[in-house]
Design a protein around this motif. Structure first.
Motif, PDB file in Angstrom:
ATOM      1  N   ALA A 155       0.901  -1.135   0.045  1.00  0.00           N
ATOM      2  CA  ALA A 155      -0.184  -0.463  -0.287  1.00  0.00           C
ATOM      3  C   ALA A 155       1.024   1.517   0.039  1.00  0.00           C
ATOM      4  CB  ALA A 155      -1.093  -0.239   1.434  1.00  0.00           C
ATOM      5  N   VAL A 156       0.881   2.810  -1.042  1.00  0.00           N
ATOM      6  CA  VAL A 156       1.356   3.415  -0.519  1.00  0.00           C
ATOM      7  C   VAL A 156       0.457   4.277   0.455  1.00  0.00           C
ATOM      8  CG1 VAL A 156       1.368   5.456  -2.429  1.00  0.00           C
ATOM      9  CG2 VAL A 156       2.042   3.122  -2.962  1.00  0.00           C
ATOM     10  N   VAL A 157       1.522   5.127   0.818  1.00  0.00           N
ATOM     11  CA  VAL A 157       0.796   6.189   2.084  1.00  0.00           C
ATOM     12  C   VAL A 157       1.294   6.972   1.927  1.00  0.00           C
ATOM     13  CG1 VAL A 157       1.351   6.760   4.763  1.00  0.00           C
ATOM     14  CG2 VAL A 157       1.385   3.696   3.763  1.00  0.00           C
ATOM     15  N   LEU A 181      16.476  11.559   6.731  1.00  0.00           N
ATOM     16  CA  LEU A 181      17.746  11.436   5.231  1.00  0.00           C
ATOM     17  C   LEU A 181      17.310  12.200   4.328  1.00  0.00           C
ATOM     18  CD1 LEU A 181      15.924   7.685   5.397  1.00  0.00           C
ATOM     19  CD2 LEU A 181      17.905   8.310   5.551  1.00  0.00           C
ATOM     20  N   ALA A 182      16.593  12.786   4.150  1.00  0.00           N
ATOM     21  CA  ALA A 182      16.435  14.774   2.581  1.00  0.00           C
ATOM     22  C   ALA A 182      17.163  15.396   3.329  1.00  0.00           C
ATOM     23  CB  ALA A 182      14.782  14.502   3.069  1.00  0.00           C
ATOM     24  N   ALA A 183      17.237  16.041   4.866  1.00  0.00           N
ATOM     25  CA  ALA A 183      17.932  16.924   5.097  1.00  0.00           C
ATOM     26  C   ALA A 183      19.454  16.580   5.113  1.00  0.00           C
ATOM     27  CB  ALA A 183      17.380  16.654   6.488  1.00  0.00           C
ATOM     28  N   ARG A 184      19.620  15.296   5.006  1.00  0.00           N
ATOM     29  CA  ARG A 184      20.951  15.322   5.037  1.00  0.00           C
ATOM     30  C   ARG A 184      21.457  14.448   3.584  1.00  0.00           C
ATOM     31  NH1 ARG A 184      24.274  13.286   9.234  1.00  0.00           N
ATOM     32  NH2 ARG A 184      24.742  11.420   7.112  1.00  0.00           N
ATOM     33  N   ASP A 185      20.425  14.476   2.167  1.00  0.00           N
ATOM     34  CA  ASP A 185      21.145  14.278   1.280  1.00  0.00           C
ATOM     35  C   ASP A 185      19.902  15.093  -0.316  1.00  0.00           C
ATOM     36  OD1 ASP A 185      20.813  13.051  -1.742  1.00  0.00           O
ATOM     37  OD2 ASP A 185      20.809  11.245  -1.335  1.00  0.00           O
ATOM     38  N   HIS A 190      12.012   9.495  -1.144  1.00  0.00           N
ATOM     39  CA  HIS A 190      11.575   8.859   0.139  1.00  0.00           C
ATOM     40  C   HIS A 190      10.445   7.593  -0.898  1.00  0.00           C
ATOM     41  CE1 HIS A 190      10.224   7.665   3.491  1.00  0.00           C
ATOM     42  NE2 HIS A 190       9.287   7.860   3.174  1.00  0.00           N
ATOM     43  N   GLU A 191      10.218   5.868  -0.631  1.00  0.00           N
ATOM     44  CA  GLU A 191       9.366   5.280  -0.905  1.00  0.00           C
ATOM     45  C   GLU A 191       8.479   5.607  -0.106  1.00  0.00           C
ATOM     46  OE1 GLU A 191       7.782   2.252  -2.882  1.00  0.00           O
ATOM     47  OE2 GLU A 191       9.821   3.222  -3.626  1.00  0.00           O
ATOM     48  N   PRO A 192       7.313   5.981  -1.164  1.00  0.00           N
ATOM     49  CA  PRO A 192       5.823   5.903   0.317  1.00  0.00           C
ATOM     50  C   PRO A 192       5.215   5.042   0.745  1.00  0.00           C
ATOM     51  CG  PRO A 192       5.601   6.197  -2.333  1.00  0.00           C
ATOM     52  CD  PRO A 192       6.677   5.701  -2.377  1.00  0.00           C
ATOM     53  N   ARG A 193       5.972   4.057   1.299  1.00  0.00           N
ATOM     54  CA  ARG A 193       5.107   2.996   1.505  1.00  0.00           C
ATOM     55  C   ARG A 193       6.004   2.543   3.276  1.00  0.00           C
ATOM     56  NH1 ARG A 193       6.182   1.403  -4.018  1.00  0.00           N
ATOM     57  NH2 ARG A 193       4.003   0.436  -4.443  1.00  0.00           N
ATOM     58  N   ARG A 241      15.815   1.925   6.175  1.00  0.00           N
ATOM     59  CA  ARG A 241      16.657   3.054   4.327  1.00  0.00           C
ATOM     60  C   ARG A 241      17.177   3.646   4.594  1.00  0.00           C
ATOM     61  NH1 ARG A 241      10.748   4.776   2.829  1.00  0.00           N
ATOM     62  NH2 ARG A 241       8.924   4.267   4.351  1.00  0.00           N
ATOM     63  N   TRP A 242      17.851   4.214   5.474  1.00  0.00           N
ATOM     64  CA  TRP A 242      19.653   4.871   6.034  1.00  0.00           C
ATOM     65  C   TRP A 242      20.054   2.945   5.226  1.00  0.00           C
ATOM     66  CZ3 TRP A 242      23.609   2.763   8.412  1.00  0.00           C
ATOM     67  CH2 TRP A 242      24.772   3.546   8.222  1.00  0.00           C
ATOM     68  N   MET A 243      19.640   1.992   5.255  1.00  0.00           N
ATOM     69  CA  MET A 243      20.879   1.254   5.131  1.00  0.00           C
ATOM     70  C   MET A 243      20.829   0.989   3.641  1.00  0.00           C
ATOM     71  SD  MET A 243      21.457  -2.176   8.203  1.00  0.00           S
ATOM     72  CE  MET A 243      19.407  -2.722   8.188  1.00  0.00           C
TER      73      MET A 243
END
Length: 328
Positions: A155-157, A181-185, A190-193, A241-243
Motif C-alpha cells: 500500500a502507498v501511504v 534522510l532528506a535533510a542529509r541528502d 522517499h519510498e511512499p510505503r 531506509r538508511w541501510m
C-alpha cells in the motif's frame, strides 16, 4: 560475509504483579510530566500482554532456522516460567544494557535502540518481535547475501507533513525517517510505503555507524519511558531506509500475512495461516485486543492456532512446562 546469525527478542509479561507495580508508578509519574505525549495505542494492555507468542516463536525458529546463532532475550527482571537454561540462549536484563538512570523503561523503541550494544552479539543478527514468526525455511543468503533484505508493504501511504499524535506509530516512524534522510541528502527520494511487520536483519557495525551519524535521534528516543509520538522508533523505519541508502540493504515490496487479533476478519486470516503455513516467508499476529482480559476468546483462538501449527517443543522449553501443556 559469513559467521553466525544471532537472534534477538524483546519480551515482557504484563500480568506479572511486580512488573505491573513498576509500570503503574512509572506511568503516573511520566504522564504528569509529559501531558499529551503518549503515542496512539502506546500504553494499552495488548502492548505488554504475553499470550504465549515467544514460546511458539522459538518453536518456529527451530523448525525453520535450526542453524541459527545465539539467542538473546531482553527483559525487565522477568524470565518466562517455561524457559529452560541453554548454552544457546542468554537472558539480557535491561539493567545490563541501559544506564540505570533511565530505568525503568516501557517503550520498546527506547529499548531496541540499545540492541547493538548487547555484549557478544554477532555482527549479523535478526531482530524478531515475538509476534513476527518465521513461516518457511529461512534462507540466510536471501536475507543477508548481497545486502540485507528489508520489506515494504504494498500500500502507498500519503505521509503527513510532520509528526502527529493521532496517527499510528509506523506512520510517525516513516515521517521521521523521511525528514532526517532528506535533510542529509537533497537527492533522497522517499519510498511512499511503510515497512512491513517482518523479521529485521541487522548488522552491528551498521547500527554503530547510524548511532554515530544520528546521535540526536538516539538521544531523543532514549529520553522516553513510554511510547511518545514525539520520539518515534528508529529500528522499524529509519534504520532500514538508511541501510538501503548506504548500499547495505535492498528493499522489496511484499504484502505479508498480517493478522490483527481484534479485527473482525481475524478468524478468516487465521484459517488462511493454517492453509499457507510452511510457504510464508514470515507472518505477524498482532495483539490488537487492546485492554481485553487475558481469557478473551479472541486470544484463545490465536493460542490454539499456534499450538496446532507448532506443537513440537523447542530445546528452550522446560520438560515440566511441556508436560503441563500436554495435560491441559
Amino acid at each position: 560475509m559469513s559467521g553466525p546469525v544471532d537472534i534477538v527478542y524483546l519480551w515482557v509479561d504484563g500480568a506479572d504483579a511486580a512488573w505491573r507495580a513498576r509500570h503503574r508508578a512509572a506511568y503516573d509519574a511520566w504522564a504528569a510530566k509529559h501531558p499529551g505525549q503518549l503515542a496512539l495505542h502506546g500504553n494499552v494492555a495488548g502492548r505488554y500482554r504475553d499470550n504465549g507468542e515467544l514460546r511458539y516463536n522459538l518453536r518456529a525458529l527451530e523448525r525453520f532456522f535450526p542453524e541459527h546463532g545465539h539467542v538473546y532475550l531482553v527483559t525487565d527482571r522477568q524470565v518466562p516460567g517455561w524457559l529452560r537454561a541453554s548454552h544457546r540462549l542468554t537472558v539480557i536484563d535491561h539493567r545490563q544494557l541501559m544506564p540505570a538512570c533511565t530505568l525503568p523503561v516501557f517503550d520498546s523503541a527506547h529499548i531496541e535502540s540499545y540492541l547493538h550494544h548487547i555484549p557478544g552479539l554477532a555482527e549479523r543478527f535478526l531482530y524478531l518481535n515475538d509476534d513476527v514468526f518465521l513461516g518457511q525455511r529461512f534462507d540466510i543468503d536471501h536475507w543477508f547475501g548481497g545486502g540485507l533484505r528489508v520489506y515494504l508493504e504494498e500500500a502507498v501511504v500519503d505521509l503527513p507533513a510532520q509528526l502527529r499524535p493521532d496517527v499510528a506509530a509506523p506512520v510517525n516512524c516513516a515521517v521521521l525517517a523521511r525528514d532526517w534522510l532528506a535533510a542529509r541528502d537533497p537527492g533522497y527520494r522517499h519510498e511512499p510505503r511503510l515497512h512491513a511487520h517482518a523479521p529485521r536483519p541487522m548488522l552491528v557495525s551498521a547500527m554503530q555507524a547510524l548511532e554515530q551519524q544520528a546521535p540526536a535521534l538516539f538521544a531523543q528516543v532514549r529520553s522516553t519511558v513510554f511510547r511518545s509520538w514525539r520520539a518515534p522508533a528508529l529500528l522499524p523505519d529509519l534504520a532500514p531506509r538508511w541501510m538501503v541508502a548506504q548500499g547495505l540493504a535492498r528493499s522489496e515490496v511484499l504484502d505479508p500475512l498480517h493478522i490483527a487479533s481484534g479485527d473482525q476478519d481475524a478468524a478468516m486470516r487465521l484459517a488462511q495461516l493454517r492453509a499457507q503455513f510452511g510457504t510464508l516467508p514470515f507472518f505477524c499476529i498482532n495483539d490488537t485486543c487492546d485492554d481485553a482480559d487475558g481469557d478473551d476468546p479472541r486470544l484463545a483462538r490465536v493460542a490454539a492456532t499456534l499450538q496446532q501449527l507448532l506443537p513440537q517443543p523447542s530445546r528452550f522449553e522446560d520438560d515440566l512446562s511441556v508436560l503441563l501443556e500436554s495435560a491441559a
